[in-house]
Motif scaffolding. Structure first.
Motif, PDB file in Angstrom:
ATOM      1  N   ILE A  39       0.814  -1.195   0.000  1.00  0.00           N
ATOM      2  CA  ILE A  39       0.000   0.000   0.000  1.00  0.00           C
ATOM      3  C   ILE A  39       0.855   1.255   0.000  1.00  0.00           C
ATOM      4  O   ILE A  39       0.356   2.334  -0.201  1.00  0.00           O
ATOM      5  CB  ILE A  39      -0.951   0.053   1.201  1.00  0.00           C
ATOM      6  N   SER A  40       2.172   1.103   0.246  1.00  0.00           N
ATOM      7  CA  SER A  40       2.955   2.331   0.247  1.00  0.00           C
ATOM      8  C   SER A  40       3.289   2.749  -1.179  1.00  0.00           C
ATOM      9  O   SER A  40       3.824   3.811  -1.422  1.00  0.00           O
ATOM     10  CB  SER A  40       4.204   2.212   1.107  1.00  0.00           C
ATOM     11  N   HIS A  49       0.895   4.515   7.904  1.00  0.00           N
ATOM     12  CA  HIS A  49       0.361   3.227   8.326  1.00  0.00           C
ATOM     13  C   HIS A  49       1.051   2.016   7.725  1.00  0.00           C
ATOM     14  O   HIS A  49       0.872   0.908   8.191  1.00  0.00           O
ATOM     15  CB  HIS A  49      -1.126   3.171   7.983  1.00  0.00           C
ATOM     16  N   ALA A  50       1.835   2.243   6.694  1.00  0.00           N
ATOM     17  CA  ALA A  50       2.371   1.109   5.953  1.00  0.00           C
ATOM     18  C   ALA A  50       3.108   0.102   6.837  1.00  0.00           C
ATOM     19  O   ALA A  50       2.841  -1.090   6.777  1.00  0.00           O
ATOM     20  CB  ALA A  50       3.275   1.593   4.830  1.00  0.00           C
ATOM     21  N   GLU A  86      -0.013  -7.683   9.574  1.00  0.00           N
ATOM     22  CA  GLU A  86      -0.176  -8.811   8.653  1.00  0.00           C
ATOM     23  C   GLU A  86       0.702  -9.989   9.068  1.00  0.00           C
ATOM     24  O   GLU A  86       0.240 -11.130   9.124  1.00  0.00           O
ATOM     25  CB  GLU A  86       0.185  -8.377   7.226  1.00  0.00           C
ATOM     26  N   HIS A  97       3.099  -7.903  -0.717  1.00  0.00           N
ATOM     27  CA  HIS A  97       4.529  -7.628  -0.562  1.00  0.00           C
ATOM     28  C   HIS A  97       5.344  -8.527  -1.482  1.00  0.00           C
ATOM     29  O   HIS A  97       6.444  -8.951  -1.140  1.00  0.00           O
ATOM     30  CB  HIS A  97       4.948  -7.788   0.886  1.00  0.00           C
ATOM     31  N   ARG A 109      -0.776 -13.575  10.240  1.00  0.00           N
ATOM     32  CA  ARG A 109      -0.507 -14.831   9.553  1.00  0.00           C
ATOM     33  C   ARG A 109       0.004 -15.882  10.526  1.00  0.00           C
ATOM     34  O   ARG A 109      -0.376 -17.044  10.452  1.00  0.00           O
ATOM     35  CB  ARG A 109       0.519 -14.612   8.441  1.00  0.00           C
ATOM     36  N   ILE A 164     -15.125  -3.973  -0.943  1.00  0.00           N
ATOM     37  CA  ILE A 164     -13.775  -4.086  -1.500  1.00  0.00           C
ATOM     38  C   ILE A 164     -12.771  -4.297  -0.382  1.00  0.00           C
ATOM     39  O   ILE A 164     -12.765  -3.551   0.592  1.00  0.00           O
ATOM     40  CB  ILE A 164     -13.383  -2.792  -2.242  1.00  0.00           C
ATOM     41  N   MET A 165     -11.956  -5.310  -0.509  1.00  0.00           N
ATOM     42  CA  MET A 165     -10.960  -5.548   0.506  1.00  0.00           C
ATOM     43  C   MET A 165      -9.584  -5.532  -0.145  1.00  0.00           C
ATOM     44  O   MET A 165      -9.367  -6.199  -1.150  1.00  0.00           O
ATOM     45  CB  MET A 165     -11.173  -6.906   1.159  1.00  0.00           C
ATOM     46  N   LEU A 166      -8.674  -4.801   0.457  1.00  0.00           N
ATOM     47  CA  LEU A 166      -7.335  -4.694  -0.107  1.00  0.00           C
ATOM     48  C   LEU A 166      -6.437  -5.770   0.475  1.00  0.00           C
ATOM     49  O   LEU A 166      -6.429  -5.994   1.678  1.00  0.00           O
ATOM     50  CB  LEU A 166      -6.748  -3.320   0.212  1.00  0.00           C
ATOM     51  N   TYR A 194      -4.364 -15.312  -0.263  1.00  0.00           N
ATOM     52  CA  TYR A 194      -5.506 -14.509  -0.663  1.00  0.00           C
ATOM     53  C   TYR A 194      -6.256 -15.174  -1.820  1.00  0.00           C
ATOM     54  O   TYR A 194      -7.486 -15.132  -1.885  1.00  0.00           O
ATOM     55  CB  TYR A 194      -5.062 -13.101  -1.044  1.00  0.00           C
ATOM     56  N   ILE A 220       0.866  -1.771   9.323  1.00  0.00           N
ATOM     57  CA  ILE A 220       0.054  -2.773   8.650  1.00  0.00           C
ATOM     58  C   ILE A 220       0.874  -4.008   8.322  1.00  0.00           C
ATOM     59  O   ILE A 220       0.445  -5.140   8.517  1.00  0.00           O
ATOM     60  CB  ILE A 220      -0.559  -2.175   7.379  1.00  0.00           C
ATOM     61  N   ARG A 221       2.052  -3.763   7.849  1.00  0.00           N
ATOM     62  CA  ARG A 221       2.938  -4.870   7.526  1.00  0.00           C
ATOM     63  C   ARG A 221       3.114  -5.781   8.738  1.00  0.00           C
ATOM     64  O   ARG A 221       3.073  -7.003   8.646  1.00  0.00           O
ATOM     65  CB  ARG A 221       4.294  -4.292   7.085  1.00  0.00           C
ATOM     66  N   LEU A 266     -10.290  -7.467   9.921  1.00  0.00           N
ATOM     67  CA  LEU A 266     -10.350  -6.236   9.147  1.00  0.00           C
ATOM     68  C   LEU A 266      -9.479  -5.169   9.799  1.00  0.00           C
ATOM     69  O   LEU A 266      -9.460  -5.046  11.029  1.00  0.00           O
ATOM     70  CB  LEU A 266     -11.787  -5.733   9.068  1.00  0.00           C
ATOM     71  N   ASN A 269      -6.324 -14.092   8.037  1.00  0.00           N
ATOM     72  CA  ASN A 269      -6.174 -13.274   6.845  1.00  0.00           C
ATOM     73  C   ASN A 269      -6.461 -11.829   7.214  1.00  0.00           C
ATOM     74  O   ASN A 269      -7.426 -11.546   7.921  1.00  0.00           O
ATOM     75  CB  ASN A 269      -7.170 -13.699   5.753  1.00  0.00           C
ATOM     76  N   ILE A 270      -5.644 -10.932   6.711  1.00  0.00           N
ATOM     77  CA  ILE A 270      -5.822  -9.522   7.018  1.00  0.00           C
ATOM     78  C   ILE A 270      -6.369  -8.798   5.798  1.00  0.00           C
ATOM     79  O   ILE A 270      -5.838  -8.922   4.706  1.00  0.00           O
ATOM     80  CB  ILE A 270      -4.473  -8.861   7.386  1.00  0.00           C
ATOM     81  N   MET A 271      -7.465  -8.068   5.975  1.00  0.00           N
ATOM     82  CA  MET A 271      -8.025  -7.327   4.871  1.00  0.00           C
ATOM     83  C   MET A 271      -8.064  -5.848   5.242  1.00  0.00           C
ATOM     84  O   MET A 271      -8.539  -5.484   6.315  1.00  0.00           O
ATOM     85  CB  MET A 271      -9.438  -7.800   4.574  1.00  0.00           C
ATOM     86  N   LEU A 272      -7.585  -5.033   4.325  1.00  0.00           N
ATOM     87  CA  LEU A 272      -7.547  -3.602   4.602  1.00  0.00           C
ATOM     88  C   LEU A 272      -8.822  -2.940   4.111  1.00  0.00           C
ATOM     89  O   LEU A 272      -9.283  -3.207   3.004  1.00  0.00           O
ATOM     90  CB  LEU A 272      -6.347  -2.970   3.902  1.00  0.00           C
ATOM     91  N   CYS A 273      -9.368  -2.085   4.930  1.00  0.00           N
ATOM     92  CA  CYS A 273     -10.608  -1.412   4.577  1.00  0.00           C
ATOM     93  C   CYS A 273     -10.410   0.090   4.659  1.00  0.00           C
ATOM     94  O   CYS A 273     -10.255   0.640   5.750  1.00  0.00           O
ATOM     95  CB  CYS A 273     -11.722  -1.827   5.525  1.00  0.00           C
ATOM     96  N   MET A 285     -10.759 -14.089   9.537  1.00  0.00           N
ATOM     97  CA  MET A 285     -10.474 -12.862   8.810  1.00  0.00           C
ATOM     98  C   MET A 285     -10.480 -11.693   9.802  1.00  0.00           C
ATOM     99  O   MET A 285     -11.377 -11.599  10.635  1.00  0.00           O
ATOM    100  CB  MET A 285     -11.524 -12.592   7.734  1.00  0.00           C
TER     101      MET A 285
END
Lengths: 336, 336
Positions: free
Chosen positions: A71-72, B76-77, B84, A100, B88, A94-96, A109, B80-81, B65, B93-97, B63
């Motif tokens: 996302i960066s 945030h990058a 994640e 990496h 794991r 929508i899920m991002l 995913y 978030i990394r 969120l 599973n990680i989903m970004l919203c 999952m």
DNA sequence: CGTGACAATGTAATCGTTTACAAGTGCAAC
DNA sequence: GTTGCACTTGTAAACGATTACATTGTCACG
């Protein structure tokens, strides 16, 4: 507080689960009195339909995954925004999913799609091979956006990278630069390859010299581009312009140039690609190629929805790009 | 090619669905011969378990969120990394919203949690009120990371913003600056408020003057910070340093300063916050406060997993921050 | 040979929905 | 009074998995 099920709501309202379900789904054949009492029970019990149950029954999830490497990389920000908007219009979440560039992570995913926890995928980037993507596309609704493989029967939405690169380099030629260098990445991603061709073609059509000393390879990072620029500057005949494959790499090149006591764009003009949000902010602001992110995102989403709906079409669409001139090539430009 | 169900696999292997399920879940009491023939059938039919069915039965989705306002906020990058990675490790599973600070959009994602399509949420930002968040936290596993409301019985992982701001401003004082300005945002987000207090306390403890002319308000954007800086520079007594609430705003301030013909840090030193990836790249590179993103992300995830597991604890953890000195305040620093 | 223990497998309930079909009611038309 | 229809509602079968419990078969031991 535990969540109520449809059964409990039914009991509370003194009706069958079918009736509750009808109320939930606005089925018109429910008497007003019944509807009211069911709605009342729903309120009282704070009931929420369990989507696992519903989706299992309906064989859909209304979730779309967007696969991207990180996302960066904020080139993607606008595209994603547009994907989200269009998705919502069609009732999709929508899920991002950030991979990496790790195959294992991406695979996890993809499992979600294959195992029915998502209805479709939009790939902004991938670690899959063309063959793997092709096979995936045979069985599931997917689409490639931005980066892509050709000829694998998977829809494509992108920009004409070759023409865009050609345009950027032609701009550098037009402002009088003679030795135009290129900073790129050594991979076989299509956008990279096409931007290199566009660069070469622009040199040729403008009768400018090409030499392999003019092309420097880096990884994506800023620091790596900095090093690549140092490399370019180490030769006896220095370039007077640089076209970098990304804005971030353009920033690295500029920083290096300035650290060496040279002027941008005085001594060396620098252009990037993607019109990321750093470009107007950077000092100097960076000339770049803008893609039609909004159109691309919306189109990708629409095409995906079609596919989920069963369409067999495999569209291949190129969207507009445009040159945005800023200080790093022409301080006299008049910005919007 | 349509996906096979467990029933078809069972038929193909000549066993019952229970046995297939046991093979799938590595239940030990399956004879080797049976296991092999089931595995063979799974291969042949290209079978994949339907997660909707499984998750419905198991009452979980694995999952998580992550709610954030926008992915182009790359502060945030790293967090978030880390989320994640830790996720794991625990099989999630990680989903970004991305909510874009739109209540409706955020609400849609919250529905997924409430309606059992996700097991938990990590909030990096929110449009919820404290009360709403409190109520959500009563019924579902959630955690606040970075930004937060206090006293609402929802776990918190963050950094001591007041102390961090204090440290940044003290650094500006230490390099001899006397009139230190502050560019901030007018909202009531806790980090904003605390950074302002830290700024004020640092002025006081360093016997530096405070005046309301020294505090400029902007929105988050770069352009807005640029304007705020213009504003600061319009007064008769100009500041000789600026502490901006974010790196992006620091960049805007620097750009403005340079456009006015002033030097950074010569005339005005500028410090930001978050150590986003623009800071080393920018010209000049930007002094900033770094948070322990890695630790914060991992901790947030771990605490969430505990909560999902039923823990009633409500931890409140502050993590380390550190000052990173770069050219925008001290060109003589020695960077790593 | 009878018994019990254990291993391997099957049967069927369950998770929470939706929906085809059946069934009940009331009413108008003959 | 029957018939047929429209309208509401309920019954029960899916959707695709997991798993408690039941069943069967094998074998050792007395």
């Amino acid at each position: 507080m535990l969540i109520a099920t449809i059964k409990e709501v039914a009991k509370a309202a003194g009706v069958s689960v079918a009736t509750v379900s009808r109320v939930l789904n606005n089925d018109r054949k429910v008497a007003d009195r019944t509807r009211v009492s069911v709605e009342d029970a729903i309120q009282r019990l704070n009931y929420r339909p369990n989507l696992l149950g519903r989706n299992l029954r309906l064989q859909q999830t209304r979730m779309i995954l967007v696969i991207l490497s990180s996302i960066s990389n904020n080139f993607h920000a606008k595209i994603i925004r547009s994907i989200e908007n269009e998705g919502r219009l069609h009732g999709y979440n929508i899920m991002l999913c950030a991979t990496h560039d790790d195959r294992k992570i991406e695979a996890a995913y993809l499992e979600l799609l294959k195992n029915k926890m998502a209805d479709g995928i939009i790939f902004l980037s991938t670690t899959l091979t063309a063959l793997e993507m092709k096979e995936l596309g045979r069985d599931y609704p997917i689409i490639q956006c931005g980066e892509y493989y050709e000829g694998i029967d998977v829809p494509i939405v992108s920009v004409d990278n070759e023409m865009a690169a050609f345009t950027a380099v032609s701009h550098l030629a037009a402002i009088g630069r003679k030795r135009i260098a290129h900073i790129t990445v050594s991979n076989d991603i299509i956008s990279t390859r096409l931007r290199l061709s566009g660069y070469m073609r622009a040199l040729k059509e403008n009768n400018l010299p090409y030499s392999e000393h003019l092309v420097a390879y880096a990884r994506y990072g800023y620091g790596s581009a900095y090093a690549a620029m140092e490399n370019l500057l180490s030769h006896d005949t220095k370039p007077d312009a640089v076209f970098a494959i990304s804005d971030r790499m353009a920033a690295g090149a500029i920083k290096c140039t300035i650290d060496k006591g040279l002027q941008v764009p005085g001594d060396i003009a620098v252009a990037g690609f993607d019109n990321t949000d750093i470009t107007p902010i950077y000092n100097p602001s960076i000339t770049t190629m803008s893609q039609s992110e909004q159109d691309m995102g919306a189109a990708a989403m629409r095409i995906l929805v079609e596919r989920i709906g069963g369409s067999e079409e495999i569209p291949f669409r190129f969207f507009k790009y445009s040159l945005i001139v800023r200080d790093s090539t022409d301080p006299t430009h008049t910005e919007q």
